[in-house]
Design an enzyme around this catalytic site. Structure first.
Site, mmCIF file in Angstrom:
data_model
loop_
_atom_site.group_PDB
_atom_site.id
_atom_site.type_symbol
_atom_site.label_atom_id
_atom_site.label_comp_id
_atom_site.label_asym_id
_atom_site.label_seq_id
_atom_site.Cartn_x
_atom_site.Cartn_y
_atom_site.Cartn_z
ATOM 1 N N HIS A 116 1.724 -1.284 -0.025
ATOM 2 C CA HIS A 116 2.977 -0.599 0.637
ATOM 3 C C HIS A 116 2.825 -0.394 2.040
ATOM 4 C CE1 HIS A 116 6.905 1.200 0.479
ATOM 5 N NE2 HIS A 116 6.224 2.501 0.830
ATOM 6 N N GLY A 148 7.034 8.388 4.282
ATOM 7 C CA GLY A 148 6.999 9.781 3.943
ATOM 8 C C GLY A 148 5.899 9.906 3.117
ATOM 9 N N GLY A 149 5.695 11.232 2.398
ATOM 10 C CA GLY A 149 4.834 11.582 1.502
ATOM 11 C C GLY A 149 3.970 12.654 2.151
ATOM 12 N N ARG A 209 -4.926 13.581 6.746
ATOM 13 C CA ARG A 209 -3.563 13.801 5.805
ATOM 14 C C ARG A 209 -3.512 15.258 5.097
ATOM 15 N NH1 ARG A 209 0.016 8.813 4.639
ATOM 16 N NH2 ARG A 209 1.219 10.406 3.672
#
Length: 279
Positions: free
Chosen positions: A253, A27-28, A170
């Site tokens: 991560h 996500g994000g 992004r």
């Protein structure tokens, strides 16, 4: 490439030939198949037909103004697999996407050969684990490029991998109409899961995982600050001791971005070894 899934125009990136591997991004802000898997996709494409989906509400897939939940994402993956006529797949998911991949496997075990999960606090939470306050909170996205950079620096440890090309891609995705509304809706759902017992029983998978016949593995960055391996990863390892568990040194991560070669080798070893065992 684009495919229509339940009326949702769905973007995905594909490469390679052979048995299908579906990559499910986390996500994000600005998340997408391309940005989440760019460094490992060409490695896996040496052996497989790899498809990195933009989940509903993310990337360049449609972003309807609906109430989002994790089940919304699972259903989108299910529709994607059906729309492409894939009878059996391997799945790899990162973070929130790992939970989505595992839920798909739990709901459709006959359609899944194997599942690889990478650094997933969402799955850990769904089996009742907590991080004991050790996790570094993810920076909030306020619509600015600076806030997106801060978010990416929290999930990718190797600053050299945070190229202007990646950040710009992004940020463009994060700025598309409907994306922030999806993020807000999913955040509200996460809060609801902690408060509503009915939603909790839909979200939780602890007992279901003990009965899952599909082989799965866990990969975690040793230096993951947002989902600490010492608590969440170790907790999964303790609950499911027969599931292969690997820690990648020098990775945060998004381990597949920090250390793509190492993650690729772990996935290939798991795919090949498990397939040989089944055979």
């Amino acid at each position: 490439m684009r495919e229509t899934v339940y009326g949702i125009r769905t973007r995905y990136v594909e490469a390679g030939e052979g048995e299908p591997v579906v990559l499910v991004h986390g996500g994000g802000p600005g998340a997408s198949g391309a940005s989440g898997w760019a460094r490992i996709l060409p490695l896996l494409a040496r052996h497989f037909h790899v498809l990195a989906i933009d989940l509903i509400g993310s990337g360049h897939t449609d972003k309807p103004l609906v109430d989002y939940s994790f089940q919304t994402l699972v259903d989108h993956v299910a529709g994607f697999v059906d729309a492409l006529g894939l009878t059996q797949v391997r799945l790899v998911g990162n973070s929130q996407g790992a939970y989505v991949a595992m839920r798909y496997a739990l709901d459709h075990p006959a359609r899944v050969n194997q599942v690889g999960t990478i650094a997933t606090a969402t799955l850990a939470t769904a089996v009742g684990l907590r991080d004991d306050g050790r996790a570094v909170p993810l920076p909030a996205f306020d619509g600015t490029r600076a806030s997106l950079v801060a978010f990416m620096q929290a999930i990718v440890n190797d600053r050299a991998k945070l190229t202007d090309e990646l950040i710009d891609a992004r940020f463009r995705s994060a700025s598309l109409p409907g994306h922030r509304e999806m993020l807000d809706s999913l955040w509200n759902y996460r809060k609801l899961v902690t408060e509503d017992p009915d939603q909790q029983q839909v979200f939780e998978v602890r007992e279901r995982l003990t009965k899952l016949t599909v082989p799965w593995c866990v990969i975690w960055g040793a230096d993951d600050r947002t989902a600490p391996v010492e608590t969440l990863g170790a907790g999964l390892r303790e609950l499911y001791p027969r599931v292969p568990f690997h820690v990648v040194e020098g990775a945060g991560h998004q381990a597949q971005t920090d250390q793509p070669q190492a993650v690729y080798e772990l996935l290939m070893n798991f795919f090949v070894r498990t397939a040989a065992s089944a055979g």
